[in-house]
Structures are given as C-alpha cells and as structure tokens.
Design a protein around this motif. Structure first.
Motif, PDB file in Angstrom:
ATOM      1  N   LEU A  68       0.802  -1.222   0.000  1.00 29.87           N
ATOM      2  CA  LEU A  68       0.000   0.000   0.000  1.00 29.87           C
ATOM      3  C   LEU A  68       0.833   1.270   0.000  1.00 29.87           C
ATOM      4  CD1 LEU A  68      -2.932  -0.812   2.474  1.00 29.87           C
ATOM      5  CD2 LEU A  68      -3.001  -0.723  -0.025  1.00 29.87           C
ATOM      6  N   VAL A  69       1.933   1.265   0.748  1.00 27.42           N
ATOM      7  CA  VAL A  69       2.701   2.501   0.938  1.00 27.42           C
ATOM      8  C   VAL A  69       4.182   2.314   0.616  1.00 27.42           C
ATOM      9  CG1 VAL A  69       3.367   4.306   2.570  1.00 27.42           C
ATOM     10  CG2 VAL A  69       1.087   3.289   2.716  1.00 27.42           C
ATOM     11  N   ALA A  70       4.827   1.363   1.291  1.00 29.30           N
ATOM     12  CA  ALA A  70       6.287   1.303   1.280  1.00 29.30           C
ATOM     13  C   ALA A  70       6.857   0.977  -0.099  1.00 29.30           C
ATOM     14  CB  ALA A  70       6.766   0.277   2.312  1.00 29.30           C
ATOM     15  N   VAL A 198      -0.114   6.081   9.053  1.00 27.67           N
ATOM     16  CA  VAL A 198       1.188   5.994   9.716  1.00 27.67           C
ATOM     17  C   VAL A 198       2.319   5.966   8.702  1.00 27.67           C
ATOM     18  CG1 VAL A 198       2.639   4.563  11.206  1.00 27.67           C
ATOM     19  CG2 VAL A 198       0.204   4.835  11.716  1.00 27.67           C
ATOM     20  N   GLY A 199       2.101   5.288   7.574  1.00 29.44           N
ATOM     21  CA  GLY A 199       3.150   5.121   6.586  1.00 29.44           C
ATOM     22  C   GLY A 199       3.809   6.410   6.119  1.00 29.44           C
ATOM     23  N   PRO A 200       3.019   7.407   5.683  1.00 27.10           N
ATOM     24  CA  PRO A 200       3.664   8.650   5.228  1.00 27.10           C
ATOM     25  C   PRO A 200       4.547   9.302   6.278  1.00 27.10           C
ATOM     26  CG  PRO A 200       1.381   8.574   4.494  1.00 27.10           C
ATOM     27  CD  PRO A 200       1.576   7.398   5.406  1.00 27.10           C
ATOM     28  N   LEU A 209       9.496   1.673   8.359  1.00 27.77           N
ATOM     29  CA  LEU A 209       8.316   1.669   7.495  1.00 27.77           C
ATOM     30  C   LEU A 209       7.931   0.250   7.098  1.00 27.77           C
ATOM     31  CD1 LEU A 209       6.204   3.226   5.836  1.00 27.77           C
ATOM     32  CD2 LEU A 209       7.900   3.400   3.997  1.00 27.77           C
ATOM     33  N   PHE A 210       8.918  -0.562   6.732  1.00 29.70           N
ATOM     34  CA  PHE A 210       8.614  -1.923   6.285  1.00 29.70           C
ATOM     35  C   PHE A 210       8.314  -2.869   7.443  1.00 29.70           C
ATOM     36  CE2 PHE A 210      10.471  -0.679   2.188  1.00 29.70           C
ATOM     37  CZ  PHE A 210       9.650  -1.366   1.300  1.00 29.70           C
ATOM     38  N   THR A 211       8.967  -2.676   8.574  1.00 30.76           N
ATOM     39  CA  THR A 211       8.881  -3.680   9.641  1.00 30.76           C
ATOM     40  C   THR A 211       7.949  -3.297  10.783  1.00 30.76           C
ATOM     41  OG1 THR A 211      10.800  -2.736  10.806  1.00 30.76           O
ATOM     42  CG2 THR A 211      11.244  -4.438   9.150  1.00 30.76           C
ATOM     43  N   ALA A 212       7.280  -2.151  10.684  1.00 29.68           N
ATOM     44  CA  ALA A 212       6.460  -1.673  11.803  1.00 29.68           C
ATOM     45  C   ALA A 212       5.426  -2.699  12.244  1.00 29.68           C
ATOM     46  CB  ALA A 212       5.767  -0.357  11.425  1.00 29.68           C
ATOM     47  N   GLY A 213       4.827  -3.406  11.279  1.00 31.96           N
ATOM     48  CA  GLY A 213       3.794  -4.382  11.641  1.00 31.96           C
ATOM     49  C   GLY A 213       4.316  -5.754  12.006  1.00 31.96           C
ATOM     50  N   GLY A 214       5.600  -6.014  11.779  1.00 41.06           N
ATOM     51  CA  GLY A 214       6.135  -7.349  12.030  1.00 41.06           C
ATOM     52  C   GLY A 214       6.100  -7.746  13.494  1.00 41.06           C
ATOM     53  N   ALA A 293       4.953  16.263  -4.964  1.00 43.80           N
ATOM     54  CA  ALA A 293       5.549  15.370  -3.971  1.00 43.80           C
ATOM     55  C   ALA A 293       5.238  15.833  -2.552  1.00 43.80           C
ATOM     56  CB  ALA A 293       7.057  15.284  -4.186  1.00 43.80           C
ATOM     57  N   ASP A 294       5.150  17.125  -2.339  1.00 50.22           N
ATOM     58  CA  ASP A 294       4.859  17.636  -1.001  1.00 50.22           C
ATOM     59  C   ASP A 294       3.423  17.330  -0.575  1.00 50.22           C
ATOM     60  OD1 ASP A 294       7.394  18.668  -0.789  1.00 50.22           O
ATOM     61  OD2 ASP A 294       6.831  20.672  -1.500  1.00 50.22           O
ATOM     62  N   ALA A 295       2.501  17.344  -1.527  1.00 53.33           N
ATOM     63  CA  ALA A 295       1.086  17.110  -1.204  1.00 53.33           C
ATOM     64  C   ALA A 295       0.750  15.625  -1.122  1.00 53.33           C
ATOM     65  CB  ALA A 295       0.190  17.782  -2.243  1.00 53.33           C
ATOM     66  N   LEU A 296       1.608  14.768  -1.689  1.00 51.86           N
ATOM     67  CA  LEU A 296       1.278  13.349  -1.803  1.00 51.86           C
ATOM     68  C   LEU A 296       1.062  12.655  -0.457  1.00 51.86           C
ATOM     69  CD1 LEU A 296       0.808  10.963  -3.701  1.00 51.86           C
ATOM     70  CD2 LEU A 296       3.270  10.522  -3.640  1.00 51.86           C
ATOM     71  N   PRO A 297       1.957  12.813   0.553  1.00 52.53           N
ATOM     72  CA  PRO A 297       1.736  12.096   1.821  1.00 52.53           C
ATOM     73  C   PRO A 297       0.388  12.408   2.455  1.00 52.53           C
ATOM     74  CG  PRO A 297       3.966  12.958   1.732  1.00 52.53           C
ATOM     75  CD  PRO A 297       3.242  13.541   0.559  1.00 52.53           C
ATOM     76  N   GLY A 298      -0.013  13.671   2.440  1.00 47.90           N
ATOM     77  CA  GLY A 298      -1.299  14.028   3.018  1.00 47.90           C
ATOM     78  C   GLY A 298      -2.461  13.397   2.276  1.00 47.90           C
ATOM     79  N   LEU A 299      -2.359  13.302   0.951  1.00 49.70           N
ATOM     80  CA  LEU A 299      -3.434  12.703   0.162  1.00 49.70           C
ATOM     81  C   LEU A 299      -3.478  11.189   0.356  1.00 49.70           C
ATOM     82  CD1 LEU A 299      -3.271  14.753  -3.160  1.00 49.70           C
ATOM     83  CD2 LEU A 299      -4.926  14.925  -1.295  1.00 49.70           C
ATOM     84  N   ILE A 300      -2.333  10.560   0.563  1.00 48.74           N
ATOM     85  CA  ILE A 300      -2.328   9.124   0.872  1.00 48.74           C
ATOM     86  C   ILE A 300      -3.081   8.880   2.171  1.00 48.74           C
ATOM     87  CG2 ILE A 300      -0.878   7.168   1.520  1.00 48.74           C
ATOM     88  CD1 ILE A 300       1.238   8.197  -0.413  1.00 48.74           C
TER      89      ILE A 300
END
Length: 450
Positions: A68-70, A198-200, A209-214, A293-300
């Motif tokens: 989804l994100v990483a 959380v990802g952004p 980012l990749f291991t947060a849920g592990g 690129a600056d607006a992308l994290p907020g839109l995700i």
C-alpha cells in the motif's frame, strides 16, 4: 492496533447469538483426534472467532504496509524512470509466489499431525518467514533487493494463509460466517487505513516503514495459537501417499467435479483482477492529476480515511445482508456494479476531489463484496471437512492469480491507454470496471446457492 480478550469476546457474541450454547471444535473430551462435525451440526467456537480476529490484526498490519505505501514509495526512489514497470513486477511476483505456495501449504495443513494441531504450526512458521521478508525489504538499497524481500514475505504469507484460511470453516458455523467475515474485513480495512496514515510519517525511515507491523504480528500470532482449540489429526487418518504426491495434491482439482465452486472461483478471479488495477492509485495522483511530492503524503492519508469510511459501511451492510437475506449471488452482482461505477468515476476524474469520491465508491463496493463473496465460497465448498485447507487454498488462487497477472498487464494497458485521448491510467480504471461487472455476472450461474 490490538484488542483485549474481553473486547474480542464481545465481538464474538455479536457475531453469533447462539454462543451461550457453543462448543469448541476439537472439544476437550474428544480424545486424541477431534474431527470437525458435519456442517449441519457445527457450532461456533467463541475462542475460535477470537483467534481468527486476533490473528487477522497482526497479519494485516505486517502484510499491508509494503504494497500500500512502502513499495510504491521506495521503488519510486530507486527506479524513478521505470517505477510503474518495477512496481508491477514486484507486486506480480509477490502474488505469483502466493499463488504457487498457498495450495501446497494448504494440502500440508490438512495432513499436519502435530500435537499443536493442524493449523498452529503453519501460523507460527508463516509468521517467522514473513517477518524475515519485511526486514530484507527494510534494509534493501535497490529494487532487486526489494523484490527479494517481497518474495520471502510472500512465502511466509502463503504459509500463514494456508492455515489461517481454514480457521473459519473449522471454527464457525455456516449461519455466522458472513458476520465473522465482516468483522475480519473490517480489521483489514482499519489496518490498511492505519498503514495509509502511519506510513507517510515513516517515509524517512525505510526499515521502520517496512517492519512496523512485524512485531505486532509476532504478538498476535502467539495470542491466536493460545486461544485456538485446534483440530487434531491422528496419523492413521492421513492418506498413505508419497511425499511429492501430498505436495502436488494441493493443486489436484477437477473444475467439472464441483461446478458451483468453479463458478464462484471464476467470479472472484475476475473481480479481483479488476481491483488489482487500482494498485496504481499513487501514480494516478502524481502522473494523471499532477499532485506534487509535497502534497502526496497528506493525500495518501486522506485516501486511507476515505477507504475506512467507505469500507466500514460496505462491510457492515454486506455482512448483515449476507446472513439476513442469504441471496448472495444477486448481492455479488450488485457489488460488481458498484466497483464498476467507482472505476468509471476514477477514469474521468478531473481533479483530486472527484478522485476521492471515486475512492469512496470503490471502497464501499469492495467492503460489501468481501463478506458476501466469502460466505458464498463456504456455501459451495467441496471436499468435506477433511479437505477444508486444500479448497480454501485453491480459492486463494482466485485472489492471488489476478494479483499476479494484473500488475504485469497494467503497464501494457497504461501504455496502450496513453495512445488514446483519455490517457493510460484512466483506461486502466475502465478495465477495472469491466472485469468487476463480468465477475458479478458469472456468479449468477451458481445453482446450489442463493
């Protein structure tokens, strides 16, 4: 996100009002082997429902963040020019690995004679392998290493899923499955939204980012295995056959022998193929709608919140209607039409607000589809309780094969679409709608289910 046991018990009671008389499958007085009863006599296990839901929390937390994100973010970092093709290759190989290994592990699960039970060994081993794949991705410095980590993660996911997918048929009576599947899909949505929110914020730290849920998955899998009163299989009841035959038996299936199951399989395949084209939404925003690129994290993050609202409403409605009306074929067709409408709106989105509206429609349609289709699958499940893991794993192919094919097809569809006045990404979403409607029509041919 985690749930205390008391909360899970409350969810379980809501899922089945008959819990006051429930018995645990594989009950305490059943001796060394506890075969599941016929479906007409099956009761819902409260602990089994709790185990299903707890296990789903960690599995979703660990498995959803990368695709989804990483992966879209870091593939864009390491291969900015060929990001669409690289993402398609990565997601395709991830799904292909699941496709190949899940049925094999499903057949092994049905033959597991461990003292822990039939399903627990796969849950534990799958968690370990999946978490290892997350660490490989977190430490990767190029696209090939990301692909390697995603593949290892997929092997672990296949091992976990092969056992996990058999838990609902093992532990939940038919009349309650739609509601349990509804709660299960809600958890998936909540964890997916959590990943989008959380990802952004973690984009600057690849490993986290990749291991947060592990870590969460390790905890929830341990809790699941403690809650689960697993079925036990006596060695004398395992079919005598060579080891290679036991592995390949996971794929042994004649579609003509179970036509209703085959039609439901085809329906899920087509709908999932359409939905798989939606995996390029980040690039739709950046390349089609020119989001910076600056607006992308907020839109995700906003997309995640919209997905939560749409899917929660759809899932609750779908789970209720599935068990209340029992007319699952018509409901699957309706959800296919809703998904098609979402794809059409996306294709003609002139700006971000319309795209977000389309996102809500797609989320609602997908949320409605999951519990209805899941309950329909179990209505037509062949092979009896002795082959639950096998046939649920075969149905998993209908999830994973289109996820393997779709990302490989998508760059070609985008390239062809780029030759039209609409553009590549809008055409991709039109195809999403076409496949969704066809999938809804196919399920109308099922005869022995409503």
């Amino acid at each position: 996100m985690s749930h205390p046991e008391s909360t899970l018990s409350g969810i379980a009671r809501a899922a089945d009002p008959a819990f006051v008389t429930a018995v645990d499958l594989g009950g305490r007085a059943a001796g060394p082997m506890a075969p599941a009863p016929p479906e007409s006599e099956q009761r819902t296990s409260r602990r089994g429902v709790a185990a299903v839901l707890v296990g789903n929390v960690g599995n979703a937390a660990a498995g959803l963040m990368p695709p989804l994100v990483a992966l879209p973010i870091y593939i864009g970092v390491y291969d900015p020019e060929g990001k669409a093709g690289s993402l398609g290759l990565t997601l395709g190989l991830l799904a292909l690995t699941l496709l190949v290994f899940t049925p094999v592990f499903g057949a092994i699960s049905d033959r597991t004679t461990s003292r822990l039970g039939m399903r627990k060994p796969g849950l534990l081993a799958g968690t370990g392998v999946l978490v290892a794949g997350l660490f490989i991705q977190g430490l990767a410095t190029n696209v090939p290493l990301l692909i390697l980590g995603a593949t290892v993660m997929a092997v672990g996911s296949a091992l976990f899923t092969a056992s996990y997918s058999a838990l609902i048929p093992d532990q939940v009576a038919p009349a309650s499955r739609g509601r349990v599947l509804g709660f299960q899909s809600l958890i998936l949505v909540v964890m997916g939204v959590s990943a989008s929110i959380v990802g952004p914020a973690l984009i600057g730290n690849q490993l986290v980012l990749f291991t947060a849920g592990g870590g969460l998955m390790i905890i929830t899998t341990l809790i699941t295995t403690m809650l689960l009163k697993d079925r036990l299989l006596d060695k004398k009841d395992v079919p005598a056959q060579p080891a290679l035959r036991a592995l390949t038996d996971g794929f042994a299936y004649n579609p003509k022998s179970a036509p209703d199951f085959s039609r439901v399989w085809a329906s899920r395949f087509l709908v999932t193929l359409g939905v798989s084209f939606g995996g390029f939404s980040v690039y739709f925003l950046t390349d089609q709608l020119k989001v910076s690129a600056d607006a992308l994290p907020g839109l995700i993050s906003l997309t995640g919140v919209i997905n939560l609202g749409g899917t929660v409403i759809g899932t609750l409605g779908g789970a209720f209607l599935s068990d209340k009306l029992g007319r699952r074929k018509s409901l699957v067709l309706i959800t296919g039409m809703i998904l098609a409408a979402g794809g059409l709106i996306t294709a003609f989105s002139p700006d971000v607000p319309v795209f977000m509206l389309a996102t809500a429609v797609i989320a609602f349609g997908l949320g409605t589809f999951i519990p209805i289709d899941g309950a329909l699958v179990m209505d037509v499940l062949p092979g009896g309780k002795a082959q639950t893991g096998k046939y649920m794993s075969i149905m998993t192919i209908a999830d994973q094969l289109p996820r393997a094919i779709g990302p490989f097809l998508a760059p070609g569809v985008i390239a062809l679409g780029a030759l039209t006045p609409m553009g590549g990404y809008p055409v991709l979403y039109l195809f999403m709608g076409i496949f969704s409607i066809i999938g809804g029509l196919v399920v109308r041919k099922v005869k022995n289910a409503r």
